[in-house]
Motif scaffolding. Structure first.
Motif, mmCIF file in Angstrom:
data_model
loop_
_atom_site.group_PDB
_atom_site.id
_atom_site.type_symbol
_atom_site.label_atom_id
_atom_site.label_comp_id
_atom_site.label_asym_id
_atom_site.label_seq_id
_atom_site.Cartn_x
_atom_site.Cartn_y
_atom_site.Cartn_z
ATOM 1 N N CYS A 99 -20.732 43.191 -46.271
ATOM 2 C CA CYS A 99 -19.491 43.040 -45.528
ATOM 3 C C CYS A 99 -18.320 43.252 -46.486
ATOM 4 O O CYS A 99 -18.458 43.112 -47.707
ATOM 5 N N GLU A 146 -22.865 37.051 -47.367
ATOM 6 C CA GLU A 146 -23.698 37.518 -46.255
ATOM 7 C C GLU A 146 -24.964 36.682 -46.123
ATOM 8 O O GLU A 146 -25.458 36.137 -47.115
ATOM 9 N N TYR A 195 -19.858 38.959 -37.724
ATOM 10 C CA TYR A 195 -21.267 39.132 -37.399
ATOM 11 C C TYR A 195 -21.573 40.601 -37.143
ATOM 12 O O TYR A 195 -20.706 41.378 -36.753
ATOM 13 N N LYS A 207 -14.102 30.296 -37.422
ATOM 14 C CA LYS A 207 -15.178 30.007 -38.385
ATOM 15 C C LYS A 207 -15.111 30.909 -39.612
ATOM 16 O O LYS A 207 -15.993 30.843 -40.480
ATOM 17 N N ASN A 208 -14.107 31.782 -39.671
ATOM 18 C CA ASN A 208 -13.969 32.710 -40.804
ATOM 19 C C ASN A 208 -15.244 33.515 -41.029
ATOM 20 O O ASN A 208 -15.675 33.714 -42.182
ATOM 21 N N THR A 209 -15.823 33.981 -39.953
ATOM 22 C CA THR A 209 -17.118 34.651 -40.025
ATOM 23 C C THR A 209 -17.114 35.925 -39.186
ATOM 24 O O THR A 209 -16.555 35.956 -38.093
ATOM 25 N N SER A 243 -24.663 37.755 -40.802
ATOM 26 C CA SER A 243 -23.371 37.079 -40.789
ATOM 27 C C SER A 243 -22.702 37.212 -42.147
ATOM 28 O O SER A 243 -23.374 37.412 -43.160
ATOM 29 N N CYS A 244 -21.395 37.053 -42.135
ATOM 30 C CA CYS A 244 -20.636 37.090 -43.385
ATOM 31 C C CYS A 244 -19.546 36.026 -43.299
ATOM 32 O O CYS A 244 -18.643 36.123 -42.456
ATOM 33 N N ALA A 245 -19.645 35.030 -44.165
ATOM 34 C CA ALA A 245 -18.656 33.958 -44.204
ATOM 35 C C ALA A 245 -17.624 34.264 -45.281
ATOM 36 O O ALA A 245 -17.988 34.554 -46.429
ATOM 37 N N ARG A 292 -16.339 38.872 -34.459
ATOM 38 C CA ARG A 292 -15.808 37.928 -35.443
ATOM 39 C C ARG A 292 -15.386 36.648 -34.750
ATOM 40 O O ARG A 292 -15.004 36.653 -33.587
#
Length: 122
Positions: A96, A6, A80, A76-78, A21-23, A72
């Protein structure tokens, strides 16, 4: 090894906005639902929002409905969480999580991030 990281937390005044955000990495992001939970000091971790793997379905806690938006980007594999009209009671560590199905129960998620602090000053 699945990892969720995060970012974007911070200090904001009442009525302000923030996006966290969370990658994700370690498995096919688009195959899994994503969610945000939060935990305030002395309280249990609570559900905030979730989004299905294709982003076709979302669910929100009543306390944030109309103010927060989960989204999402599978390229980007993310995931929000856009938070608007923030209130002091939104102060918490935001986590997340990823799981098979978009749902409000913590038990439905098998991987969690370390969290990012959001503080809303009055």
């Amino acid at each position: 090894q699945v990892q969720l990281v995060e970012s974007g937390g911070g200090l904001v005044q009442t009525g302000g906005s923030l996006r966290v955000s969370c990658a994700a990495s370690g498995r096919t992001f688009s195959n899994y639902a994503m969610a945000w939970f939060r935990q305030a000091p002395g309280k249990e971790r609570e559900f905030v929002a979730t989004i299905s793997r294709g982003a076709g379905s979302t669910l929100y806690a009543d306390s944030v409905k109309g103010r927060f938006t989960i989204s999402r980007d599978n390229a980007k594999n993310t995931v929000y969480l856009q938070m608007n009209n923030l209130k002091p009671e939104d102060t918490a560590v935001y986590y997340c999580a990823t799981g098979r199905v978009a749902q409000a129960s913590k038990a439905g998620y098998d991987y969690w991030g370390q969290g990012t602090q959001v503080t809303v000053s009055s």
